[in-house]
Design a protein around this motif. Structure first.
Motif, PDB file in Angstrom:
ATOM      1  N   GLN A  91       1.092 -10.798  -0.284  1.00 13.56           N
ATOM      2  CA  GLN A  91       1.060 -10.891  -1.637  1.00 13.56           C
ATOM      3  C   GLN A  91       0.765  -9.569  -2.294  1.00 13.56           C
ATOM      4  O   GLN A  91       1.250  -9.056  -3.469  1.00 13.56           O
ATOM      5  N   TYR A  92       0.014  -8.790  -1.615  1.00 22.31           N
ATOM      6  CA  TYR A  92      -0.403  -7.619  -2.182  1.00 22.31           C
ATOM      7  C   TYR A  92       0.772  -6.603  -2.130  1.00 22.31           C
ATOM      8  O   TYR A  92       1.172  -5.622  -3.054  1.00 22.31           O
ATOM      9  N   LEU A  93       1.549  -6.841  -0.987  1.00 18.12           N
ATOM     10  CA  LEU A  93       2.673  -5.809  -0.885  1.00 18.12           C
ATOM     11  C   LEU A  93       3.923  -5.972  -1.627  1.00 18.12           C
ATOM     12  O   LEU A  93       4.708  -5.264  -2.149  1.00 18.12           O
ATOM     13  N   ASP A  94       4.071  -7.410  -1.946  1.00 14.94           N
ATOM     14  CA  ASP A  94       5.274  -7.877  -2.978  1.00 14.94           C
ATOM     15  C   ASP A  94       4.969  -7.527  -4.359  1.00 14.94           C
ATOM     16  O   ASP A  94       6.120  -7.519  -5.241  1.00 14.94           O
ATOM     17  N   GLU A  95       3.778  -7.151  -4.761  1.00 12.89           N
ATOM     18  CA  GLU A  95       3.435  -7.221  -6.187  1.00 12.89           C
ATOM     19  C   GLU A  95       3.498  -5.876  -6.581  1.00 12.89           C
ATOM     20  O   GLU A  95       3.292  -4.885  -5.756  1.00 12.89           O
ATOM     21  N   ARG A  96       4.181  -5.592  -7.644  1.00 10.21           N
ATOM     22  CA  ARG A  96       4.271  -4.068  -8.138  1.00 10.21           C
ATOM     23  C   ARG A  96       3.008  -3.608  -8.461  1.00 10.21           C
ATOM     24  O   ARG A  96       2.696  -2.409  -8.201  1.00 10.21           O
ATOM     25  N   ARG A  97       2.305  -4.275  -9.075  1.00  9.96           N
ATOM     26  CA  ARG A  97       0.655  -4.010  -9.540  1.00  9.96           C
ATOM     27  C   ARG A  97      -0.054  -4.957  -9.195  1.00  9.96           C
ATOM     28  O   ARG A  97      -0.339  -5.959 -10.132  1.00  9.96           O
ATOM     29  N   PRO A  98      -0.460  -5.246  -7.849  1.00 11.16           N
ATOM     30  CA  PRO A  98      -1.491  -6.452  -7.569  1.00 11.16           C
ATOM     31  C   PRO A  98      -2.635  -6.567  -8.435  1.00 11.16           C
ATOM     32  O   PRO A  98      -3.180  -5.286  -8.865  1.00 11.16           O
ATOM     33  N   GLN A  99      -2.782  -7.842  -8.782  1.00 13.35           N
ATOM     34  CA  GLN A  99      -3.948  -7.984  -9.687  1.00 13.35           C
ATOM     35  C   GLN A  99      -5.260  -8.750  -8.382  1.00 13.35           C
ATOM     36  O   GLN A  99      -4.810  -9.302  -7.653  1.00 13.35           O
ATOM     37  N   PRO A 100      -6.438  -8.461  -8.799  1.00 10.17           N
ATOM     38  CA  PRO A 100      -7.388  -9.266  -7.969  1.00 10.17           C
ATOM     39  C   PRO A 100      -7.386 -10.647  -7.958  1.00 10.17           C
ATOM     40  O   PRO A 100      -7.047 -11.119  -9.106  1.00 10.17           O
ATOM     41  N   ARG A 101      -7.570 -11.075  -6.995  1.00 10.42           N
ATOM     42  CA  ARG A 101      -7.553 -12.697  -6.950  1.00 10.42           C
ATOM     43  C   ARG A 101      -8.532 -13.015  -5.942  1.00 10.42           C
ATOM     44  O   ARG A 101      -9.258 -12.149  -4.957  1.00 10.42           O
ATOM     45  N   THR A 102      -8.999 -14.431  -6.018  1.00  9.97           N
ATOM     46  CA  THR A 102     -10.047 -14.857  -4.877  1.00  9.97           C
ATOM     47  C   THR A 102      -9.345 -15.600  -3.789  1.00  9.97           C
ATOM     48  O   THR A 102      -8.324 -16.317  -4.027  1.00  9.97           O
ATOM     49  N   PHE A 103      -9.692 -15.515  -2.626  1.00  4.95           N
ATOM     50  CA  PHE A 103      -9.290 -16.248  -1.521  1.00  4.95           C
ATOM     51  C   PHE A 103     -10.391 -17.278  -0.966  1.00  4.95           C
ATOM     52  O   PHE A 103     -11.532 -16.856  -1.103  1.00  4.95           O
ATOM     53  N   GLU A 104     -10.109 -18.200  -0.206  1.00  2.00           N
ATOM     54  CA  GLU A 104     -10.964 -18.958   0.598  1.00  2.00           C
ATOM     55  C   GLU A 104     -11.686 -18.254   1.614  1.00  2.00           C
ATOM     56  O   GLU A 104     -10.852 -17.250   2.186  1.00  2.00           O
ATOM     57  N   PRO A 105     -12.955 -18.090   1.875  1.00  2.00           N
ATOM     58  CA  PRO A 105     -13.539 -17.361   2.965  1.00  2.00           C
ATOM     59  C   PRO A 105     -13.133 -17.959   4.200  1.00  2.00           C
ATOM     60  O   PRO A 105     -12.745 -19.236   4.620  1.00  2.00           O
ATOM     61  N   LEU A 106     -13.077 -16.926   4.941  1.00  2.18           N
ATOM     62  CA  LEU A 106     -12.584 -17.390   6.470  1.00  2.18           C
ATOM     63  C   LEU A 106     -13.701 -18.131   7.331  1.00  2.18           C
ATOM     64  O   LEU A 106     -14.966 -17.747   6.940  1.00  2.18           O
ATOM     65  N   GLU A 107     -13.357 -18.774   7.962  1.00  2.00           N
ATOM     66  CA  GLU A 107     -14.601 -19.536   8.722  1.00  2.00           C
ATOM     67  C   GLU A 107     -14.871 -18.910  10.017  1.00  2.00           C
ATOM     68  O   GLU A 107     -16.233 -18.799  10.166  1.00  2.00           O
TER      69      GLU A 107
END
Length: 117
Positions: A91-107
């Motif tokens: 997602q970071y690589l595909d976006e021209r201007r990546p926006q901050p987002r939240t992700f589920e924490p890793l277990e």
């Protein structure tokens, strides 16, 4: 992954062909920042490629797992988290201007105890 790389290359070609106005001319600092950003993107693309090798190692380890063990490694959980990390990179690589987002924490806990054993 190739789609993302192709998009980056295509964007670069379009930008390279467009004439720059005087205020858009890269300064030494902005040129260095652009090179740094490109280097980061290339490193992340290589990291995605490395995940393929890691996934093969995980499959090999899983194939060697003892069946019927009371304590075992949770390969499905590991794969799910690797998928989540790869998705974030893509997602970071595909976006021209990546926006901050939240992700589920890793277990980060992959040991499972089978209560039936």
């Amino acid at each position: 992954m190739m789609r993302g790389i192709r998009a980056v290359i295509a964007s670069g070609l379009v930008l390279a062909a467009a004439p720059l106005r005087a205020e858009e001319m890269p300064t030494p600092d902005s040129a260095a920042a652009q090179r740094s950003a490109e280097a980061e993107r290339e490193a992340l693309a290589r990291a995605l490629q490395e995940f393929q090798a890691i996934e093969r190692l995980i499959a090999d380890a899983e194939a060697r797992r003892l069946s019927g063990a009371r304590i075992y490694f949770d390969y499905d959980a590991l794969r799910a988290e690797l998928t989540q990390v790869k998705l974030g990179i893509r997602q970071y690589l595909d976006e021209r201007r990546p926006q901050p987002r939240t992700f589920e924490p890793l277990e980060a806990s992959y040991v499972v105890v089978d209560p039936a054993q």
